[in-house]
Design a protein around this motif. Structure first.
Motif, mmCIF file in Angstrom:
data_model
loop_
_atom_site.group_PDB
_atom_site.id
_atom_site.type_symbol
_atom_site.label_atom_id
_atom_site.label_comp_id
_atom_site.label_asym_id
_atom_site.label_seq_id
_atom_site.Cartn_x
_atom_site.Cartn_y
_atom_site.Cartn_z
ATOM 1 N N LYS A 209 -24.965 36.822 -11.027
ATOM 2 C CA LYS A 209 -24.998 38.279 -11.190
ATOM 3 C C LYS A 209 -24.531 39.007 -9.930
ATOM 4 O O LYS A 209 -23.941 40.085 -10.012
ATOM 5 C CB LYS A 209 -26.411 38.732 -11.545
ATOM 6 C CG LYS A 209 -26.870 38.364 -12.954
ATOM 7 C CD LYS A 209 -26.122 39.146 -14.008
ATOM 8 C CE LYS A 209 -26.689 38.914 -15.393
ATOM 9 N NZ LYS A 209 -25.907 39.622 -16.435
ATOM 10 N N PRO A 238 -29.765 42.902 -9.370
ATOM 11 C CA PRO A 238 -29.794 42.598 -10.809
ATOM 12 C C PRO A 238 -31.181 42.277 -11.353
ATOM 13 O O PRO A 238 -31.457 42.531 -12.522
ATOM 14 C CB PRO A 238 -28.866 41.381 -10.935
ATOM 15 C CG PRO A 238 -27.967 41.466 -9.754
ATOM 16 C CD PRO A 238 -28.807 42.032 -8.655
ATOM 17 N N TYR A 242 -33.232 43.506 -15.011
ATOM 18 C CA TYR A 242 -33.331 42.525 -16.102
ATOM 19 C C TYR A 242 -34.421 42.922 -17.085
ATOM 20 O O TYR A 242 -35.561 43.183 -16.711
ATOM 21 C CB TYR A 242 -33.613 41.129 -15.556
ATOM 22 C CG TYR A 242 -33.706 40.093 -16.655
ATOM 23 C CD1 TYR A 242 -32.568 39.669 -17.319
ATOM 24 C CD2 TYR A 242 -34.938 39.573 -17.056
ATOM 25 C CE1 TYR A 242 -32.635 38.744 -18.341
ATOM 26 C CE2 TYR A 242 -35.016 38.644 -18.076
ATOM 27 C CZ TYR A 242 -33.855 38.233 -18.715
ATOM 28 O OH TYR A 242 -33.932 37.313 -19.730
#
Length: 333
Positions: A209, A238, A242
Motif C-alpha cells: 500500500k 493506509p 482500512y
C-alpha cells in the motif's frame, strides 16, 4: 459410416444444406455460453445450440461436423456463440478450442473490498456475496486460516471465472494459490526472520500500500521492521483508512485520530491482520530487507520517497515535499 453420411447428404435437398452452411441462424443479437463437456456427444451440443437459437438445425450441424471429420476432435470447455455465426465458424471454434474466458486480474496489494468492487463492476459477482465468501468461517477453518477473513491470503494474479463458479470457489482458488506459494517459497524462511505467517502478510500488505516504485519496497519493509525493533509506532497512512474508506494516497488529521484496530497511529504494534493482498515482491521485501538506518519516509510527490534516519531530517523532508508545495499551490489560487 461414411457411406451412410454420403447417402444422407444425397437425400437432402442440396439447396437446403448449402443454405444452412452459408447463412447464420440470426442477426448476431443473441449470444449464449455453452459448455462442451468431456464425453458429451456433439449431437447433444448441436441440439442445445438449436434450442437456444444459435443454429437453425442441430441435425445438419452434426452431419456437417461428421463430414468434416471433426465430431471426434472437438475440445471440451465453455464457448461463447452468437446467432450471427455461420456453422463453419462454430465448428472451427470447437476444433481449435477457442473457449470462452472471463478473466479477472487481482492487482498486487488490493484489499478484499477493492476486489469485491472490481468484480461487481465487471458483473461477475456482487460485492456483498464476494465479501461474505471471504468471511466464510467454515472454509477458512478448513484451509487452516485462523483469521476472520481471507484478507492477505488472496493471491494476486489472473483468474478465469467460468460460468457457474461460485464466490466460494473463486475465493478458495485464490487462497490455495497463495498457500502453495507460501509453502513452496516462504515458510522455511519465516523462522529465520522471527515472523509468523500473519505478521509476514500484514507487513507485506502495508509495504504494498505504501510503495509506488517496486524498487522501494525493500526499503519501506526495512523502515517498518526497524521501527518495530525499537518499539516505535508504525504510523502507516493506509492502516488508518482500512475498513473505513479507500486509500487514495492522502490521509487527514481526522483519519489518523480515528480509533480502529488497524490504525497504526493509534495502536502500538502491527495491525491484527493484513490490510490487502500482497504480491511476491512485497513478501520477499519483508523476508529479506536491506540493512539500512532509516526510520522514516515521506513521498516526494512523484511516486518516490525520501528516507530519513532521524526525526529532524524527516521533518525537513516533510516541509520540503509536502508543506512547501502545498503553501505555494495555495498562493497561486
Amino acid at each position: 459410416m461414411l457411406i451412410v453420411l454420403l447417402v444422407t447428404v444425397v437425400l437432402l435437398p442440396a439447396s437446403r444444406f448449402a443454405l444452412f452452411l452459408s447463412l447464420p441462424a440470426g442477426d448476431g443479437r443473441r449470444a449464449e455460453i455453452v459448455e462442451l463437456g468431456k464425453g458429451r456427444p456433439l449431437r447433444a451440443v448441436a441440439q442445445e445450440l438449436e434450442r437456444r437459437g444459435i443454429l437453425s438445425s442441430g441435425r445438419l450441424f452434426t452431419l456437417y461436423a461428421r463430414l468434416m471429420g471433426g465430431d471426434s476432435r472437438v475440445k471440451a470447455g465453455f464457448y461463447l456463440f452468437d446467432d450471427g455465426m455461420r456453422p463453419g465458424r462454430i465448428l472451427s471454434m470447437m476444433l481449435t478450442g477457442e473457449i470462452y474466458q472471463r478473466l479477472f486480474a487481482l492487482p498486487q496489494g488490493y484489499s478484499s473490498f477493492q476486489a469485491a468492487e472490481m468484480l461487481e463492476k465487471r458483473g461477475i459477482f456482487t460485492k456483498e456475496k464476494f465479501l461474505a465468501a471471504c468471511r466464510d468461517g467454515a472454509m477458512l477453518s478448513e484451509l487452516g486460516i485462523q483469521a476472520p477473513s481471507a484478507e492477505g491470503y488472496l493471491f494476486p494474479g489472473s483468474y478465469n471465472i467460468l460460468p457457474g463458479k461460485t464466490e466460494q470457489e473463486v475465493v478458495r482458488e485464490m487462497i490455495l494459490r497463495q498457500q502453495k506459494y507460501l509453502k513452496d517459497e516462504v515458510r522455511d524462511r519465516l523462522k529465520v526472520r522471527g515472523l509468523t505467517e500473519n505478521e509476514l502478510l500484514t507487513l507485506a500488505s502495508m509495504v504494498e500500500k505504501e510503495a509506488v516504485l517496486p524498487a522501494e519496497k525493500p526499503l519501506i519493509a526495512a523502515v517498518f521492521q526497524n521501527r518495530l525493533k525499537l518499539g516505535m509506532r508504525l504510523q502507516s497512512d493506509p492502516t488508518a483508512l482500512y475498513g473505513v474508506r479507500a486509500f487514495a494516497g492522502k490521509v487527514s488529521r481526522d483519519d489518523i485520530m480515528k480509533q480502529t484496530p488497524y490504525n497504526t497511529y493509534q495502536i502500538p504494534a502491527l495491525p491484527p491482520g493484513p490490510i490487502g493482498n500482497p504480491g511476491k515482491d512485497a513478501i520477499e521485501a519483508v523476508l529479506d530487507p536491506p540493512t539500512v538506518p532509516y526510520l522514516y519516509f515521506v513521498g516526494r510527490g512523484d511516486g518516490s520517497h525520501q528516507f530519513s534516519r532521524d526525526l529532524a531530517s524527516h521533518n525537513y523532508a516533510v516541509n520540503k515535499y509536502l508543506k512547501a508545495p502545498a503553501a505555494a499551490q495555495r498562493g497561486t489560487r
